[in-house]
Design a protein around this motif. Sequence first.
Motif, PDB file in Angstrom:
ATOM      1  N   THR A   1       0.836  -1.199   0.000  1.00  0.00           N
ATOM      2  CA  THR A   1       0.000   0.000   0.000  1.00  0.00           C
ATOM      3  C   THR A   1       0.873   1.251   0.000  1.00  0.00           C
ATOM      4  OG1 THR A   1      -1.753  -1.152   1.188  1.00  0.00           O
ATOM      5  CG2 THR A   1      -1.793   1.248   1.271  1.00  0.00           C
TER       6      THR A   1
ATOM      7  N   GLU B   1       3.862   1.556  -1.213  1.00  0.00           N
ATOM      8  CA  GLU B   1       4.505   1.713  -2.521  1.00  0.00           C
ATOM      9  C   GLU B   1       3.575   2.350  -3.547  1.00  0.00           C
ATOM     10  OE1 GLU B   1       6.070  -1.989  -3.869  1.00  0.00           O
ATOM     11  OE2 GLU B   1       7.392  -2.201  -2.123  1.00  0.00           O
ATOM     12  N   THR B   2       2.286   2.053  -3.454  1.00  0.00           N
ATOM     13  CA  THR B   2       1.342   2.572  -4.440  1.00  0.00           C
ATOM     14  C   THR B   2       0.712   3.896  -4.022  1.00  0.00           C
ATOM     15  OG1 THR B   2      -0.479   1.303  -3.493  1.00  0.00           O
ATOM     16  CG2 THR B   2       0.787   0.264  -5.269  1.00  0.00           C
ATOM     17  N   ALA B   3       0.940   4.302  -2.766  1.00  0.00           N
ATOM     18  CA  ALA B   3       0.317   5.543  -2.278  1.00  0.00           C
ATOM     19  C   ALA B   3       0.939   6.749  -2.967  1.00  0.00           C
ATOM     20  CB  ALA B   3       0.502   5.655  -0.772  1.00  0.00           C
ATOM     21  N   THR B   4       0.092   7.675  -3.347  1.00  0.00           N
ATOM     22  CA  THR B   4       0.576   8.898  -3.985  1.00  0.00           C
ATOM     23  C   THR B   4       0.684  10.048  -2.987  1.00  0.00           C
ATOM     24  OG1 THR B   4      -1.680   9.450  -4.612  1.00  0.00           O
ATOM     25  CG2 THR B   4      -0.336   8.286  -6.239  1.00  0.00           C
ATOM     26  N   LEU B   5      -0.077   9.976  -1.914  1.00  0.00           N
ATOM     27  CA  LEU B   5      -0.022  11.031  -0.904  1.00  0.00           C
ATOM     28  C   LEU B   5       0.977  10.658   0.181  1.00  0.00           C
ATOM     29  CD1 LEU B   5      -3.839  11.700  -0.512  1.00  0.00           C
ATOM     30  CD2 LEU B   5      -2.176  13.057  -1.781  1.00  0.00           C
ATOM     31  N   PRO B   6       1.832  11.599   0.571  1.00  0.00           N
ATOM     32  CA  PRO B   6       2.860  11.298   1.570  1.00  0.00           C
ATOM     33  C   PRO B   6       2.301  10.816   2.911  1.00  0.00           C
ATOM     34  CG  PRO B   6       3.263  13.429   0.563  1.00  0.00           C
ATOM     35  CD  PRO B   6       1.938  12.954   0.059  1.00  0.00           C
TER      36      PRO B   6
ATOM     37  N   ARG C   1       1.367   7.200   2.662  1.00  0.00           N
ATOM     38  CA  ARG C   1       2.566   6.368   2.611  1.00  0.00           C
ATOM     39  C   ARG C   1       3.156   6.197   4.008  1.00  0.00           C
ATOM     40  NH1 ARG C   1       5.446   9.441  -0.386  1.00  0.00           N
ATOM     41  NH2 ARG C   1       4.364   8.808  -2.261  1.00  0.00           N
TER      42      ARG C   1
END
Length: 96
Positions: A53, A55-60, A63
């Motif tokens: 999850t 690795e695929t998260a775009t929001l810091p 992540r």
Amino acid sequence: MQTSLKPIAGKSGDRSPRNLPVVLVNRAAKEYDPSMNDDPIQYRKRADAERATAETATLPNLRIRALRSAERWEEMAMRAERVKVLAAERNNPKSA
């Protein structure tokens, strides 16, 4: 986690909505797996899922949250392993 509200009949038997207490029912609890309580393998699978999850998260912030969660799952796996070792030692003491 999916939840639903279920009314419970009051003492007076009056079934009007304002007289019914509302109980939050957790549907996930019906799918409870007691083996998850102390299974390091399951904890590590959850940690791996959280890392994926992250690795695929775009929001810091997502992540970071996923990575923290993965750390906690790993900690629980290590704790479960330690408990199993201690229980085995306690149940099978070495003869001196």
